[in-house]
Design an enzyme around this catalytic site. Structure first.
Site, PDB file in Angstrom:
ATOM      1  CG  ASP A 138      10.243  -6.409   3.218  1.00  0.00           C
ATOM      2  OD1 ASP A 138       9.607  -6.253   4.416  1.00  0.00           O
ATOM      3  OD2 ASP A 138       9.410  -7.137   2.127  1.00  0.00           O
ATOM      4  CB  CYS A 197     -10.684   8.818   2.950  1.00  0.00           C
ATOM      5  SG  CYS A 197     -10.506   7.577   1.589  1.00  0.00           S
ATOM      6  CB  CYS A 200      -8.130   1.264   2.028  1.00  0.00           C
ATOM      7  SG  CYS A 200      -7.915   1.981   3.575  1.00  0.00           S
ATOM      8  CB  CYS A 247      -4.137  -8.198  -3.103  1.00  0.00           C
ATOM      9  SG  CYS A 247      -5.523  -7.262  -2.716  1.00  0.00           S
TER      10      CYS A 247
HETATM   11  S1  SF4 Z   1      -5.374   4.786   3.226  1.00  0.00           S
HETATM   12 FE1  SF4 Z   1      -7.520   4.185   3.007  1.00  0.00          FE
HETATM   13  S2  SF4 Z   1      -8.478   5.829   4.321  1.00  0.00           S
HETATM   14 FE2  SF4 Z   1      -6.558   6.372   3.808  1.00  0.00          FE
HETATM   15  S3  SF4 Z   1      -6.899   7.940   2.263  1.00  0.00           S
HETATM   16 FE3  SF4 Z   1      -5.991   5.974   1.626  1.00  0.00          FE
HETATM   17  S4  SF4 Z   1      -8.146   4.866   0.942  1.00  0.00           S
HETATM   18 FE4  SF4 Z   1      -8.544   6.538   2.297  1.00  0.00          FE
HETATM   19  S1  SF4 Z   2      -3.723  -6.102   0.007  1.00  0.00           S
HETATM   20 FE1  SF4 Z   2      -5.769  -6.925  -0.639  1.00  0.00          FE
HETATM   21  S2  SF4 Z   2      -6.651  -8.320   0.815  1.00  0.00           S
HETATM   22 FE2  SF4 Z   2      -4.819  -7.538   1.847  1.00  0.00          FE
HETATM   23  S3  SF4 Z   2      -5.702  -5.642   3.124  1.00  0.00           S
HETATM   24 FE3  SF4 Z   2      -5.199  -4.786   1.089  1.00  0.00          FE
HETATM   25  S4  SF4 Z   2      -7.107  -5.125  -0.341  1.00  0.00           S
HETATM   26 FE4  SF4 Z   2      -7.058  -6.637   1.530  1.00  0.00          FE
END
Ligand code: SF4
Ligand code: SF4
Length: 315
Positions: A138, A197, A200, A247
């Site tokens: 990292d 999908c 996210c 997060c």
């Molecule tokens: S990364 Fe995002 S778009 Fe891809 S499978 Fe996971 S939630 Fe769905």
């Molecule tokens: S870590 Fe949280 S704020 Fe950052 S991109 Fe993912 S959901 Fe959004």
């Protein structure tokens, strides 16, 4: 006695390496040629657009990311490894949350993974005592997800994270650069498996994901609550919904991760953390990811998220 320049008695064997890595707890291993990573142009555009926010080291070390030989002269192979972290969410006893990767009971993953990987360096040296090898966890300027993709460890989801099919994205990535030439695992990188999908992107509470792999660190709550030195603003604190360190939202909604969210009440009460002095903090959090961020950052985040989260709970 074997001379240093005599042929090695143990020729390089990827299967032996993979077996050893799995014994050490690594989930997936892949080998890729030491060449420019597949997403180099996209990364440089991302930096040029300033989406790396205050992570200035990313821009100042951008050139080192063009080729692994910039990190290890004569590098021939990049070995990518995924190591799992707990899918349980760390919570305080009064249910303020931290990201899973923090694993507060354990030392920070940077040193821990480096130690886990040392026997693999011994194995490489047993194949070629003259080889040069370098572990990156990292902290080194290398496009780790790009190399992991190229090596077939997983694919990069629309949330910009490396997803290991059959396991998910709750993984740390580590690379070993070596001067030993090893056959690549794949001839071409795998396709992504997100399909239609968009969970996210839809779930990101701060708008940091504006489209597939379109990520703005300045809006990301993980950046804002960990690397960013500025205090958490009111909007970000509200969007965090009680998560005061990191997060995981874009991972929690991903169908490749476990659906059920399980909590690990491994953190003290929020008020107890706020009452800690430096000594108590060091005693409680040792060399964990919390210690790496520092007491002031943790306290500042907690003070920022507590009012809106408490109001939300009162309904
Ligand atoms: S990364 Fe995002 S778009 Fe891809 S499978 Fe996971 S939630 Fe769905
Ligand atoms: S870590 Fe949280 S704020 Fe950052 S991109 Fe993912 S959901 Fe959004």
């Amino acid at each position: 006695m074997m001379r240093e320049d005599s042929p090695s008695r143990n020729p390089p064997d990827r299967a032996v390496f993979e077996r050893k890595a799995k014994e050490l707890g690594f989930l997936r291993v892949g080998f890729s040629p030491a060449e420019a990573p597949p997403h180099l142009d996209a990364f440089l555009e991302w930096i040029a657009a300033g989406r790396h926010a205050g992570m200035h080291w990313m821009a100042s070390h951008a050139d080192l990311r063009r080729h692994p030989a910039a990190l290890l002269e004569g590098c021939r192979t990049v070995i990518s490894l995924a190591y799992p972290y707990s899918p349980r969410k760390p919570v305080t006893t009064d249910r303020f949350e931290a990201a899973r990767f923090t694993e507060p009971r354990l030392p920070d993953y940077h040193d821990r993974l480096r130690k886990h990987a040392r026997p693999l360096l011994d194995l490489l040296r047993s194949w070629d005592p003259r080889s040069r090898n370098r572990i990156c966890v990292d902290s080194a300027p290398i496009l780790e997800r790009s190399f992991a993709l190229r090596a077939g460890v997983g694919f990069i989801g629309k949330n910009n994270l490396l997803i290991v099919p059959g396991y998910g994205s709750y993984v740390f990535l580590l690379e070993i650069l070596t001067t030993i030439p090893l056959k690549p695992t794949l001839s071409t990188p795998p396709k992504d498996h997100c399909g239609p999908c968009n969970r996210c992107i839809e779930a990101c509470p701060s708008g940091a994901l504006s489209g597939p792999r379109l990520f703005d660190a300045s809006l990301c709550l993980s950046y804002r609550t960990i690397e960013c030195r500025d205090p958490l603003g009111a909007d970000a604190a509200e969007a965090a919904s009680g998560c005061f360190f990191g997060c995981d939202v874009c991972q929690e909604v991903c169908p490749f991760n476990p659906i059920a969210v399980t909590e690990d009440p491994c953190l003290p009460d929020a008020a107890d953390i706020l009452a800690m002095d430096a000594e108590a903090f060091a005693t409680r959090f040792g060399t964990s990811a919390f210690a790496r961020a520092g007491l002031e950052k943790i306290k500042g985040n907690l003070l920022a998220v507590m009012p809106s989260e408490s109001a939300r709970r009162r309904g």
